[in-house]
Every structure is written in C-alpha cells, then in structure tokens.
Design an enzyme around this catalytic site. Structure first.
Site, mmCIF file in Angstrom:
data_model
loop_
_atom_site.group_PDB
_atom_site.id
_atom_site.type_symbol
_atom_site.label_atom_id
_atom_site.label_comp_id
_atom_site.label_asym_id
_atom_site.label_seq_id
_atom_site.Cartn_x
_atom_site.Cartn_y
_atom_site.Cartn_z
ATOM 1 N N GLU A 96 0.532 -1.404 0.435
ATOM 2 C CA GLU A 96 0.117 0.027 -0.004
ATOM 3 C C GLU A 96 0.711 1.416 0.380
ATOM 4 O O GLU A 96 0.732 2.285 -0.854
ATOM 5 C CB GLU A 96 -0.690 -0.025 1.214
ATOM 6 N N ASP A 193 -2.525 -3.187 3.279
ATOM 7 C CA ASP A 193 -2.927 -3.460 5.090
ATOM 8 C C ASP A 193 -4.326 -3.754 4.700
ATOM 9 O O ASP A 193 -5.196 -4.348 3.759
ATOM 10 C CB ASP A 193 -2.897 -2.086 5.721
ATOM 11 N N TYR A 416 -0.845 -3.408 13.962
ATOM 12 C CA TYR A 416 -1.632 -2.222 13.097
ATOM 13 C C TYR A 416 -3.372 -1.108 13.817
ATOM 14 O O TYR A 416 -3.537 -2.218 14.252
ATOM 15 C CB TYR A 416 -2.512 -2.892 11.673
#
Ligand SMILES: [Zn+2]
Ligand SMILES: [Zn+2]
Length: 829
Positions: A96, A193, A416
């Site tokens: 990403e 992600d 994350y």
C-alpha cells in the site's frame, strides 16, 4: 494607503523578534490542536488592498462564478490494458505504501533497490524464485460519473485512474510503474494493509492494472520480519473478497451520498442567486446531528439554583475507644480528628434549609465504613481507546493520533492501528515482546501474569494495538504515543490495583452527612500506566462527634457538557456510525465546513441551521438508524469471508491451513467455490447499493419540492456565521483612530494573516503577525501594554502566547536579546 516600507519593517520585527519562548508557552491556555481544527478558516477574510466590502465576502454573487464545467463533468474514457501473466515470470508483490514495500522486501530476502521514473521498487530472490516488491500509494483509482452533467440524482459511475480524474496527479508514476512490472510478472500477490481500504486498493490494482480476476493475499498485522515471512509463507490463494466488496460498496455509497447531497445543497443556495460550497455526507449528517442536538439541549437549558450543606465535626472522645482511630491518632500525633462532611442530598427547595439552622454545637453519631476495590488493568488498546487516552493525557486530536499510530506501524514499531479489537492472542508472540520491553522499561518486578487482560471487542482482521518490541529513537508526539501503547501493553500483565475506599457518615436525627476517602494500597499496573486517580485521606470517626461548624453553598445546575473530539468519536463508535478508520476524518470535515468549532465542540449557526433545515425538509439525511443499517449490511458482507478465515484473534495458524501454498491460477475459473462466493457477495453489494439509490432518489424529491426555502434558510445561516466570526475575531478598539476595531485579517496576496483596523480606508493601522501557524485569540491581556494577547499554534511546537504590539516592552526585550545575539554572531563572522 498603508505604507509598504513601514509594513515590511514591522514584519521584520515580528518575524525576527518573536522566537518561540518555552516559558511563554507555559502560560498557554490551550494545547496545540491545529491540524484538525483549522480555526484560520473561521477568520473573516479581507482583501488587504481592496476596501470594497463586497469583494471580501465568501458568499459571492453567482453570475460570474457559476459552477465550473470542470473535470468533474468532463467525459473520461478509460479501459484497462489487457495483460497476460507470463509463465515463469516473477512474483509481483503489491504493497500500500512505499515504506511497506521496503520493509516487506527486506524481510523476505536481500533486496536490490530499483527505480522506474523515480519510483522505487525492490527485486530479490527467495529460494531461487525472483520476487519484485512494488507499491501503490494509497488509492490509484477513484469513482467518477460516466456522463457529464450536474443534475441529481446521478448513479452512473465507474472506477478510473486518479490521473484521468485530476490533472498532474502524482499517483500516475506509481500506476505506470506497476503496469510496467505487471507485464513481465507470472503471479500477483497483494500485501496492502489488511482492512477494507487496503483490499479495495489491491482489488483495483489486480483487475485494472494487472488485468486479473484474483490474486494471492498476504495478511499481517505488523511489519516485522518474522510476521512478514510468516504472512508470505502462509499467504491465501485469494484476495479477501468479503473485505474487497464491502469496501467497494462503501465507496459507492459514499460517492452517491457525497455528490448528490452536496449538489442538492448547492443547487438550493443557487436559487437565492448566491454560491457556496456545501456538503453533507452519509455519516456526516447523523454525526453533525448529534452535536447539534447537544447544542439545542444546551440552549434550552435553564440553570436551577440548589444548595449543598456542609458540616465540620470534631472527634472529642477520649483515647482508646476505637482501635482504628487510636492507631490513626498515634500516627498523626493529634489528639482529635476534624472532618468536613456533606449533607447527602442536594436541596432544591430553599425552605428546607431551615432544618440546618442551629445544628452547630449538637452531637451526631459517626460511623466509618471501609471497602476494598479491586481495579484490574484496562483492556488492550483499540483505535478508539487509544485516541481517547491520547486526547486525555496529551490533548492530541483523534486524527493526529491516528496519523502518528500509522507512522509507528509503518516503522514496524506497533501493530496495525485501525482495529477495534481488545484481544491479544498468544499467536502474536507476546511472551518475547513482554520479556524485552519489561526489561527496557525496568518493570520486570511488576509483571506477574502470563496471560494479558483482554476486553470484549473483536475485530475479524487484527488483534488489538501492541508494540512489536522493535526499537527506534523517537521524539515528540511519536514518542508519547509509542510509550502510551507500550505502557498499556505492559500493564496488561500486572496484578490488579487495590484501592481502599472509606466512607465516614455522621447522623443527626434524620439528617445524614458523609465524606469519602480513597487511597491506593497496591499500585500494581498503575505504576506503569498513567492514571488519574485522586487520593483523599480522611480520618476514621466512630461514635459521638461534635458539630463545630456548618455552611451552606448555593450552586447552579449545569448544562449538558459538549462533546470533545475524543468523546464524539467514542459516541459514534457506540452508535455504530462510520468505521474506526473514518470517524476522525468525518469530524475533521465538520470543522472544515464550519459546521462546528472549538475543542469543546460547539455547533455553529451554520451547522445548527443545516440540521434544522434538513430535519424540516429531508430528515432522511440525518437518520441515524438508516446510516447504521447500511453499516451493518456492509459489515455483514465483510464478515462473510472473514468467518471462513477463522479470525485472527482466535488463532492465526488456522488461516495457514486454509491458505496453504498450493499453486493456484490467478483466474477464478478454476475455483468454483470462490466464484460462487464472489457472486453471492456481488448480489449483496447490489442490494445495498439499490437501497442507497432509493434513499437518494427520495432525498432528491424532498429537495426538488423545497429548494427555494432550503436555499434561503441556508443563506441566512451563512450570513449569521460570518457575522459571528467577525465578532469573534474583533480584538480591540483601534488605538490610532479610536473609531474602528482591530481584527485578524487575511491577505490573499501575501497569503498571510495580519491585524488591521476595520475603519479602512479611513484608518490604515495594521500590525503584522508571525508568518506560520494559526493565530488565535486568548482571553488574556498583556500586563505591560494592555493589548489582548494572541496565541500561535504550530504543528510540532508548543502554543506560544504573545503580545502583537510591536512597541510593547515585552517585544523590546526580545528585540534587544536578538540584537545582542546578532552582534555576537557578526563578531564571530
Ligand atoms: Zn483605526
Ligand atoms: Zn504588550
């Protein structure tokens, strides 16, 4: 006309002699909140050189402006290139962000950095196989209407590359690089992600750039070498279709709502002969409604007087009658105990105060009750709780916290952050992390548990936010957030804290008075994680006590409290409006549109009027339930495939069994089960989108019927807002002409804020302001010269409060200091 040379000298004074002074910053009343609260937008604009008031208006007359027939309505043709993957070609891994590409490449092998049109990608070999890791840079595609026009409702839209939607789009180079690399590749692996946005980014790259129907998928929660290797070895043979389609549905819905509703609002204003950019989104409407309803409650609120009665008692019994109090006395060395207690009820009927007359001198009977409170550590962080705590401790806005957390994640330091989970599964390897960090933070003695405390909330894709154990030198807000996350993580493995609560009551006939105390007996996790617990020491009282004093305080009931940036986000989460990833940006949009203002979030006249108008003419837009239903349906789509994936928070190894590494074509043709699943998901997507279309059609009808009325009401509100902003930005009577008022202005020409007298052109008095940052009014006055003090907010700096009067003594001192410094520097030269 203002003299130019004079102004530049002034500017120089301000620029040179207003350095940031830490001491001044200490007197600041507000924490630095810029970024998300662009107050400068609220400043009344004034063209510096032009005196005509009409040209200063933001609401402009329509004829000359008209909505530009811009790119937004131009027809754009896009058909993706057809690409066939090469047999024996390399594996192309798509990430990403650039930073993630570099991390993944280094984790999987020994990469060589290559370059295409200035865009880096990485080439490496792993077990004799060639791999290329390249990145998208967020979304490379955007939704756009197929046929030009600005009518509503409009639903004919499709994905096109950003560079076709906007001129000179920086993502074109990334698009080209991926296209070039895809041509020679033999297989595609998506490593964006792992969430709905990441999946949409991946899906669009797969189908539009690579010309494929499916791809492999790496799933990970941290960018650590260990996890990335595992994610590579155990990658899924398919992208996460549930996430991809849920994400795409969300994009469609947001576009339909965003474009159609904004056009409806602007068309309504156009009927009044004016033009103003306005918008309201799918979640924005209900979110703003929450804030406006609170504002209305506050406006409706009528404060009521009430009374509180306090007494002071003395414990005059002879020593030794109660063990507890004897001990306490022995400790304190005092002969008697004094304590203030409050009457158990607030009194709203003033006549009832009579009961408390003549109680001084009487004897009451006291009693002490002790209770033990066990306080376990708070559950692991998810995004909302991290945002709430970061706001509580450091005043960081939710969007700033997310921004910081995102960069810590990309740096491989934390997992994350866009997660709602409060779980910490053993599979993340927390034992190793704990060992390492406990030593580093020197808290090994406090770590007593093998398993962490967990909360109830699940997230199908990620565990809660935790530190990876990787190290890097950090500073400023990054360091604060990292430490907060690490301390929270460490605290999960500690014992519960124990609080001793004490309640002392004194009874006089039917009147009961009491006081409460609390002290921490065992700090445990509180020694690691910052907590705000007030300890109050009170003596034990038992038996007869003498009332030595009494007092009555009159108070007023308080209006409901406004939302803070953190509490509105928690509220949106509670009501399931928006997603963890979007809530903070929704709030930011409300600020940007001038619908709300301030740290304690206040609805502006424009925000209030927008909601009132919509309530009256098209209440569907602010219907919370409808918005929530859409959210639920999209969540259901997302969870279909996640259920099969045997959720991360239970055990990640099960994904591996399912994923395996058997070779699978990039086409769905060979896999009936997946094809079936995708068809099912697409069907659900269509259902949700159809429902959204129906909603928007009825909103468009509402507007069609009442366009003129809506336009008039919104215009009135806009004018009110401007008036209010003007008053708020007025600083003081002009000391030169003594007729006009000084206010903060903005010069479009120099792109700077400055202070000017509103009696211009009769008075040309101006003052310069520091060139960077946002300037705010404070309620302080300069002690030297009496000018109102201003505050400058600048990202990464502490707020700086200053006097803008260049002739003020405070500025003279600075000037002298500066002069001396320059002299010295000159000598050295
Ligand atoms: Zn003046
Ligand atoms: Zn001053």
């Amino acid at each position: 006309m203002p003299k130019k040379p004079k102004k530049t000298t002034e500017e120089k004074v301000i620029e040179d002699y207003f350095p940031l002074d830490e001491e001044d910053a200490e007197h600041a009343t507000e924490k630095q909140v810029k970024e998300t609260i662009p107050d400068f937008k609220q400043i009344v604009e004034k063209e510096y050189k032009k005196p005509e008031r009409s040209s200063l208006e933001r609401v402009e007359k329509i004829p000359k402006i008209k909505i530009k027939k811009s790119k937004a309505t131009r027809k754009v043709k896009y058909s993706p290139k057809k690409i066939k993957l090469k047999k024996g070609g390399y594996e192309l891994i798509v990430t990403e962000k650039p930073q993630a590409a570099s991390k993944i490449a280094s984790a999987l092998g020994n990469p060589k950095r290559k370059d295409s049109k200035g865009i880096s990608y990485y080439e490496l070999e792993r077990k004799g196989k060639k791999i290329i890791v390249a990145c998208a840079v967020g979304h490379l595609f955007t939704l756009k209407q197929n046929i030009p026009g600005s009518e509503i409702p409009i639903f004919e839209i499709s994905w096109i590359p950003n560079y076709l939607a906007r001129k000179k789009d920086f993502t074109k180079k990334y698009y080209d690089t991926l296209l070039k690399l895809a041509k020679d590749s033999g297989s595609i692996t998506i490593a964006t992600d792992y969430d709905i946005e990441g999946e949409v980014i991946g899906l669009n790259v797969v189908r539009f750039i690579c010309g494929q129907k499916d791809a492999k998928r790496m799933k990970f929660s941290t960018l650590t070498t260990q996890e990335l290797n595992k994610a590579y070895d155990e990658k899924s043979p398919h992208i996460d279709w549930g996430q991809a389609i849920a994400g795409e549905t969300r994009h469609y819905l947001d576009w339909f709502y965003g474009i159609n509703l904004s056009r409806a609002l602007m068309n309504a204003i156009k009927t009044t002969g004016r033009f103003k950019i306005m918008s309201i989104g799918r979640v924005q409407g209900p979110a703003l409604n929450l804030i406006v309803q609170k504002e209305k409650d506050i406006q409706k609120f009528k404060p009521e007087p009430y009374w509180q009665v306090f007494i002071t008692v003395d414990d005059e019994r002879p020593r030794g009658r109660s063990i507890a109090s004897t001990e306490l006395r022995a400790e304190s060395g005092a002969g008697k105990n004094k304590l203030e207690l409050k009457y158990n009820q607030d009194i709203f009927d003033k006549s009832k105060l009579e009961k408390f007359e003549n109680i001084v001198g009487k004897t009451a009977i006291a009693e002490t009750k002790k209770t033990e409170q066990v306080l376990p550590p708070n559950p692991p962080f998810n995004l909302t709780t991290l945002q709430t705590e970061a706001y509580k401790f450091y005043g960081l806005t939710p969007s700033r916290t997310l921004q910081i957390a995102q960069s810590l994640y990309l740096g491989g330091l934390i997992s994350y952050p866009r997660t709602s989970s409060q779980k910490l599964p053993e599979s993340i390897g927390y034992k190793e992390i704990l060992k390492k960090l406990a030593k580093e933070y020197n808290v090994e003695k406090l770590i007593t548990k093998k398993k962490p405390v967990e909360g109830k909330k699940l997230d199908s894709a990620h565990p809660s936010i935790y530190p990876t154990g990787n190290k890097q030198i950090l500073a400023g807000d990054d360091e604060k957030i990292y430490n907060l996350i690490t301390k929270r993580f460490l605290s999960l493995f500690c014992d519960s804290a124990i609080i001793d609560n004490k309640k002392v009551s004194a009874v006089l006939d039917e009147l009961i008075f009491s006081a409460r105390g609390a002290s921490v007996r065992k700090k445990a996790w509180m020694e690691i994680y910052p907590t705000k617990l007030k300890e109050i020491e009170i003596p034990d009282l038992k038996g007869e006590v003498k009332i030595t004093n009494s007092k009555t305080e009159q108070k007023e009931t308080q209006p409901p409290k406004r939302y803070s940036p953190a509490s509105i986000i928690s509220q949106l989460e509670k009501k399931n409006l928006g997603t963890k990833a979007t809530r903070s940006s929704i709030l930011e949009t409300l600020y940007n549109r001038n619908y709300v203002k301030g740290k304690s979030i206040e609805a502006t006249p424009l925000g209030i009027s927008l909601i009132t108008t919509l309530e009256k003419y098209s209440p569907i837009i602010i219907n919370e339930k409808l918005t929530r239903n859409f959210e639920n349906e999209m969540e259901a789509i997302q969870n279909i495939s996640n259920k099969k994936n045997k959720q991360f928070h239970e055990d990640k190894s099960t994904t591996a069994q399912k994923g395996g590494s058997e070779p699978l074509g990039e086409h769905l043709g060979g896999n009936n089960q997946v094809r079936l699943q995708v068809a099912k998901l697409k069907e659900k997507e269509k259902k949700v989108i159809d429902k959204a279309k129906q909603t928007i059609i009825s909103i468009a009808k509402d507007f069609g019927k009442n366009e003129k009325k809506i336009g008039e009401e919104l215009l009135k509100a806009t004018n009110e807002l401007r008036q209010q902003q003007k008053i708020e930005n007025t600083l003081m009577r002009c000391p030169v002409c003594k007729k006009g008022n000084l206010g903060i202005m903005y010069s479009r020409k120099t792109k700077r804020h400055f202070i000017a007298c509103d009696a211009y052109p009769d008075c040309t008095n101006t003052y310069s302001l520091p060139p960077r940052g946002v300037i705010k009014k404070t309620n302080k006055v300069c002690e030297e010269c009496g000018f109102p003090m201003l505050m400058r907010l600048l990202r990464g700096r502490r707020p700086w409060v200053f006097c803008f009067n260049p002739k003020c003594k405070t500025n003279e001192e600075w000037a002298k200091k500066r002069e001396k410094k320059e002299e010295k520097e000159n000598e050295q030269d």
